[in-house]
Design an enzyme around this catalytic site. Structure first.
Site, PDB file in Angstrom:
ATOM      1  N   GLU A  40       9.107  -4.101  10.833  1.00 13.07           N
ATOM      2  CA  GLU A  40       9.538  -2.811  10.285  1.00 13.07           C
ATOM      3  C   GLU A  40      10.031  -1.891  11.407  1.00 13.07           C
ATOM      4  OE1 GLU A  40       6.926  -0.951   7.443  1.00 13.07           O
ATOM      5  OE2 GLU A  40       8.050   0.925   7.471  1.00 13.07           O
ATOM      6  N   ASP A  45       0.841  -1.201   0.000  1.00 15.64           N
ATOM      7  CA  ASP A  45       0.000   0.000   0.000  1.00 15.64           C
ATOM      8  C   ASP A  45       0.879   1.254   0.000  1.00 15.64           C
ATOM      9  OD1 ASP A  45       0.864  -0.057   2.615  1.00 15.64           O
ATOM     10  OD2 ASP A  45      -1.127   0.153   3.518  1.00 15.64           O
ATOM     11  N   SER A  46       2.205   1.057   0.039  1.00  9.86           N
ATOM     12  CA  SER A  46       3.140   2.160  -0.207  1.00  9.86           C
ATOM     13  C   SER A  46       2.878   2.765  -1.587  1.00  9.86           C
ATOM     14  CB  SER A  46       4.593   1.674  -0.118  1.00  9.86           C
ATOM     15  OG  SER A  46       4.768   0.477  -0.853  1.00  9.86           O
ATOM     16  N   GLU A  88      -1.616  -5.448   8.603  1.00  6.93           N
ATOM     17  CA  GLU A  88      -0.753  -4.823   9.614  1.00  6.93           C
ATOM     18  C   GLU A  88      -1.321  -5.026  11.016  1.00  6.93           C
ATOM     19  OE1 GLU A  88       0.009  -0.689   8.815  1.00  6.93           O
ATOM     20  OE2 GLU A  88       0.899  -1.103   6.856  1.00  6.93           O
ATOM     21  N   LYS A 141      -1.329  -9.375   2.886  1.00  5.96           N
ATOM     22  CA  LYS A 141      -0.625  -8.898   4.083  1.00  5.96           C
ATOM     23  C   LYS A 141      -1.552  -7.954   4.852  1.00  5.96           C
ATOM     24  CE  LYS A 141       2.844  -5.656   4.054  1.00  5.96           C
ATOM     25  NZ  LYS A 141       2.300  -4.619   4.953  1.00  5.96           N
ATOM     26  N   ASP A 156      -1.275  -6.220  -0.480  1.00  4.54           N
ATOM     27  CA  ASP A 156      -1.306  -5.531   0.812  1.00  4.54           C
ATOM     28  C   ASP A 156      -2.712  -4.981   1.035  1.00  4.54           C
ATOM     29  OD1 ASP A 156      -0.137  -4.608   3.107  1.00  4.54           O
ATOM     30  OD2 ASP A 156       1.040  -3.025   2.140  1.00  4.54           O
TER      31      ASP A 156
HETATM   32  O1  KIV Z   1       3.455  -1.104   1.735  1.00  4.14           O
HETATM   33  C1  KIV Z   1       4.621  -1.488   1.777  1.00  4.14           C
HETATM   34  O2  KIV Z   1       5.425  -1.250   0.873  1.00  4.14           O
HETATM   35  C2  KIV Z   1       5.045  -2.248   2.954  1.00  4.14           C
HETATM   36  C3  KIV Z   1       6.495  -2.594   3.082  1.00  4.14           C
HETATM   37  C4  KIV Z   1       7.272  -1.419   3.489  1.00  4.14           C
HETATM   38  C5  KIV Z   1       6.706  -3.750   3.991  1.00  4.14           C
HETATM   39  O3  KIV Z   1       4.248  -2.551   3.784  1.00  4.14           O
END
Ligand code: KIV
Length: 300
Positions: free
Chosen positions: A199, A61-62, A132, A130, A100
């Site tokens: 992280e 989600d970056s 969090e 994924k 994510d």
């Molecule tokens: O969204 C992302 O890129 C991440 C990584 C930094 C692990 O969660």
């Protein structure tokens, strides 16, 4: 055949396209073989990561920040993430593709978490998702795994809840907070997660957690003892001009390369140096003559 040097660990075009089996990751941990993960958000990035021998691709989600131009990861939507995941999955043959789950898509209830995880797999062709955090996320992870979808957990600095954590800061820097991370990690493993992202966690804390788990840990700012590492594509390639966290290592400076190339292109268009003869198409002389005759204005 290409004569260009290939990076260490790179696959060549004839390597098997078979997907890396998920249980192989625990096997790699047991053997002490490091696991490599990178983010990607589109087909060219995924193809290059695959060709470089990357094991896992996270459609992070970056993307909200490095691709969509937001100032945090929070605004990215399910539809946007599923769209990007589908483009990555199309191009990534061997790497495991992890979608994510964006903020707000798994926090409300187990049912909603499962429904959205299913979308990642059915519409986005993700191999895994994924999420969090710990606390309620432990039950969400259990529910998603129960639906048959592999879950990667993510603790420490969890950007979706950065405001609650007091900003983008390292986590687990007191014995009490480190103990909390340790017990969260064990709870997420017990819930059935297949891997855990750590992280911005002090290296000795990450090392102890790594030793305590059977599933692999993937570190980002968590030291060398983790079973694998992840970096954001745009950070490691120098494509993102914003400030980079301390844990980023730049392996290239593509933003400068791209700016330079675009500047040369703009100059050549403006001066008429581009396009040249080799960039244009010809047609048979007799056809050109007919065309010109038909389009030349007649006198009188
Ligand atoms: O969204 C992302 O890129 C991440 C990584 C930094 C692990 O969660």
């Amino acid at each position: 055949m290409s004569t260009r040097p290939r990076p260490p660990g790179a696959r060549n075009a004839s390597s098997s396209d078979a997907k890396l089996p998920l249980p192989q990751l625990e096997e790699m941990k047991r053997r002490g073989q490091k696991i490599v993960m990178v983010t990607a958000y589109d087909a060219p990035g995924a193809r290059l990561a695959d060709e470089a021998g990357i094991d896992l691709i996270l459609v992070g989600d970056s993307a909200a920040m490095v691709v969509l131009g937001h100032s945090s990861t929070v605004p990215v939507t399910m539809d946007e993430m599923v769209f990007m995941t589908r483009t990555v999955a199309r191009a990534a043959k061997r790497p495991v593709v992890v979608g994510d789950m964006p903020f707000g898509t798994y926090q409300v209830s187990d049912e909603e978490a499962v429904r959205n995880a299913v979308r990642f797999v059915k519409e986005g062709s993700a191999d895994a998702v994924k999420i969090e955090g710990a606390g309620p996320s432990v039950e969400r992870a259990r529910a998603i795994v129960g639906a048959g979808i592999p879950v990667m957990a993510h603790i420490g600095l969890t950007p979706q809840s950065a405001t609650m954590l007091g900003g983008f800061k390292a986590q687990g820097r007191t014995a009490e907070k480190a103990m909390r991370l340790y017990s969260d990690a064990r709870a997420l493993e017990a819930a059935g997660c297949f891997a855990l992202v750590l992280e911005a966690v002090p290296a000795p804390v990450a090392a102890t957690i790594t030793d305590a788990l059977t599933i692999p840990t993937i570190g980002i700012g968590a030291g060398a003892a983790c079973d694998g590492q992840v970096l954001v594509y745009h950070d490691l390639l120098g494509l993102y001009d914003g400030p980079a966290p301390r844990f980023v290592k730049r392996y290239a400076n593509l933003a400068d390369e791209i700016r330079g190339a675009l500047g040369r292109y703009a100059d050549e268009v403006r001066t008429g140096a581009f396009p040249e003869e080799q960039h244009t198409y010809a047609m048979p002389d007799e056809e050109l003559a007919l065309f010109e005759a038909a389009t030349t204005p007649r006198e009188g």
